[in-house]
Design an enzyme around this catalytic site. Structure first.
Site: not given
Ligand SMILES: C[S@@+](CC[C@H](N)C(=O)[O-])C[C@H]1O[C@@H](n2cnc3c(N)ncnc32)[C@H](O)[C@@H]1O
Length: 210
Positions: A44, A96, A119, A123, A155, A189-191
């Site tokens: 994941e 990362d 994420d 923009k 979303d 997931t939370h989102f």
């Molecule tokens: C909008 S949140 C969604 C979290 C979860 N997947 C959910 O659906 O609830 C996006 C997550 O991806 C992580 N993230 C962003 N860029 C990443 C990267 N390059 N490697 C690992 N995690 C990353 C962020 O820190 C954040 O926790």
């Protein structure tokens, strides 16, 4: 889970069995060697606070699960969730995901690849920071095992369309239908929970490597 400070978590819990720094991983990361046995491996990307990882690992003990999360705070929340669920088949990497996939994972080792609500970088001038680039999609294709699947949910309608078109143009991954019952109150997931409880659409795509 009630919010605890990272210091409080560190003082109260031993997360060492669940949380690993990217740089501590073996290179290459061969899942059967890392976990100690040959089993289907699920990855994941962006595991957030770890709802999916802990639930999926508990529900599917015959698979290995690895989450990768760039935020230390969220990686620690996930590790705590795994510890509390007492699952023996999951870990979370702090680091990362682009590096984990490109620099650590060998070809054809991932059975299910989950990317939920990456994420959006709203923009236009920030779109290049999005996770789903042609180069990364090709890396995902490379690490998927034949028959393995990529699950991509968001979303953000525009991101969804752009990512789906790009995956179809830049890879040989085959799109598959997504059949999911949204009538219940179970969330991956939370989102997903937040989006659906607000009455907004979750856009879902699924692809298979042939
Ligand atoms: C909008 S949140 C969604 C979290 C979860 N997947 C959910 O659906 O609830 C996006 C997550 O991806 C992580 N993230 C962003 N860029 C990443 C990267 N390059 N490697 C690992 N995690 C990353 C962020 O820190 C954040 O926790």
């Amino acid at each position: 889970m009630r919010r605890k400070s990272l210091r409080a978590i560190r003082e109260q819990y031993d997360l060492s069995g669940y949380l690993v720094e990217l740089e501590q991983l073996p290179r290459p990361l061969v899942p059967s060697q890392y976990f100690g046995q040959e089993r289907p491996f699920e990855l994941e990307i962006g595991s957030g606070k770890g709802l999916f990882l802990s639930q999926a690992a508990a529900a599917t003990p015959e698979h290995w699960f690895l989450g990768v999360e760039i935020s230390l705070r969220y990686a620690m929340y996930t590790a705590l969730r795994l510890l509390k669920a007492q699952v023996a088949n999951a870990r979370v990497v702090h680091g990362d995901a682009q590096r984990l996939v490109a620099d650590y994972l060998p070809d054809a080792v991932v059975w299910q690849l989950h990317i939920y609500f990456p994420d959006p970088w709203w923009k236009k001038r920030h779109h290049k920071r999005r996770l789903m680039t042609p180069a990364f999609a090709q890396q995902l294709q490379r690490v998927l095992a034949p028959g393995g699947e990529l699950h991509f949910w968001t979303d953000v309608a525009e991101y969804f369309q752009a990512a789906r078109d790009m995956i179809e143009q830049s890879t040989r991954l085959e799109p598959l239908p997504v059949e999911l019952d949204e009538s219940g109150e179970t969330f991956r997931t939370h989102f997903e929970r937040r989006t659906r409880l607000e009455g907004r659409t979750v856009y879902r795509a699924r692809f298979r490597r042939s």
